[in-house]
Motif scaffolding. Structure first.
Motif, mmCIF file in Angstrom:
data_model
loop_
_atom_site.group_PDB
_atom_site.id
_atom_site.type_symbol
_atom_site.label_atom_id
_atom_site.label_comp_id
_atom_site.label_asym_id
_atom_site.label_seq_id
_atom_site.Cartn_x
_atom_site.Cartn_y
_atom_site.Cartn_z
ATOM 1 N N SER A 29 5.702 -36.299 -8.677
ATOM 2 C CA SER A 29 7.337 -36.198 -8.549
ATOM 3 C C SER A 29 7.418 -36.391 -7.060
ATOM 4 N N SER A 68 8.680 -36.204 -3.514
ATOM 5 C CA SER A 68 9.438 -35.381 -3.086
ATOM 6 C C SER A 68 9.730 -35.786 -1.109
ATOM 7 N N ASN A 107 3.995 -36.626 -2.137
ATOM 8 C CA ASN A 107 3.997 -35.920 -3.516
ATOM 9 C C ASN A 107 4.454 -34.608 -3.699
ATOM 10 N N SER A 108 4.927 -34.040 -4.712
ATOM 11 C CA SER A 108 5.945 -32.456 -4.271
ATOM 12 C C SER A 108 5.208 -31.654 -4.596
ATOM 13 N N LEU A 126 4.494 -29.641 -0.986
ATOM 14 C CA LEU A 126 4.673 -28.861 -0.548
ATOM 15 C C LEU A 126 4.221 -27.740 0.150
ATOM 16 N N LEU A 173 12.371 -29.062 1.628
ATOM 17 C CA LEU A 173 12.379 -30.015 0.694
ATOM 18 C C LEU A 173 14.375 -30.010 1.030
ATOM 19 N N GLN A 186 14.261 -34.121 -4.481
ATOM 20 C CA GLN A 186 12.320 -34.213 -5.522
ATOM 21 C C GLN A 186 13.136 -35.268 -6.341
#
Length: 269
Positions: free
Chosen positions: A108, A110, A185-186, A189, A201, A204
């Motif tokens: 996912s 972000s 890309n999440s 983080l 964040l 998302q």
């Protein structure tokens, strides 16, 4: 006489031999920045394992851009493809590649910012400077699709839009105050905060299937089945484990075309 008969049988076998059987089976890898040597090293354990399991030489070939990747796929350069599902599904549509396994979990996009910017919520992003990775990358495409779903036109909503070669460029641009929001890309983080970066964040996006391995659909059925079963067992083999240790992924899991229906719709592939 026997020698002549043997040579005749041998030549007949060569004539009847499928084209793939006389060639190295190539896994196509798309990588924006790393040198081919680095990519070969990452996949060495996996290619050694597949060569052993398929009783046929397997190697990787890397290309830099999405267009080159899909062009070579269409030309049947690759027996297999391994990459972001956005590219795999384009290759499936254009050139008949079939997803067979994927990395567990989801990818996912972000939207992140440094705490010092004061940007904490999606509405805080309006009028700010945003940075993405390469325009053709799956994460950038998912981020843009997410914004469009929220009725946001990036070119009008943000003060400026920048694109960087890789995620390191995005993080550096945030740290040097060149952008206010970075998209990656999440999974990064936790990596970035673990390295001492005070990253928030902000938003998302949707989760979609992870890296996917596909086979050319005109390969013999037994080869497609053999590579699928081999990949599902790769984490149990010492050479296969080398790839997973290097990449930090756990293993492969089965994949089927229906797994990507939402992605295809979301990215309008």
């Amino acid at each position: 006489m026997k020698k002549i008969q043997f040579m005749g049988v041998f030549l007949a076998a060569l004539i009847c031999m499928p084209a793939w059987a006389s060639d190295i089976l190539i896994i196509g890898i798309q990588d924006y920045n790393r040198s081919p040597i680095m990519v070969v090293r990452e996949y060495q354990g996996l290619t050694n394992y597949l060569s052993k399991a398929l009783k046929h030489p397997v190697r990787v070939e890397t290309v830099k851009t999405r267009d080159e990747y899909l062009k070579k796929a269409h030309a049947k350069r690759f027996a297999f493809m391994y990459g972001p599902p956005s590219m795999i599904m384009r290759a499936a549509k254009q050139s008949g590649y079939q997803p067979v396994v994927k990395i567990p979990g989801l990818l996912s996009a972000s939207f992140m910012s440094l705490a010092s910017t004061g940007i904490a919520f999606p509405e805080d992003m309006k009028g700010k400077r945003i940075g993405f990775t390469d325009k053709d990358s799956m994460i950038t495409q998912m981020a843009i699709a997410q914004l469009k779903e929220m009725k946001i036109d990036p070119e009008k909503y943000f003060k400026s839009v920048q694109y960087y070669n890789d995620v390191d460029g995005v993080l550096s641009a945030m740290k040097f105050n060149l952008i206010d929001i970075g998209v990656a890309n999440s999974g990064l983080l936790n990596v970035w905060t673990g390295k001492g970066n005070d990253v928030n964040l902000v938003l998302q996006g949707k989760g979609m299937p992870h890296l996917t391995f596909a086979v050319r659909n005109d390969l013999p059925a037994d080869i497609k089945e053999a590579v699928t079963q081999a990949l599902l067992k790769a984490h149990l083999d010492s050479e296969g484990q080398d790839y997973f240790k290097y990449s930090s992924f756990p293993n492969f899991e089965p994949a089927k075309p229906a797994d990507y229906d939402e992605l295809v719709k979301f990215l309008q592939i």
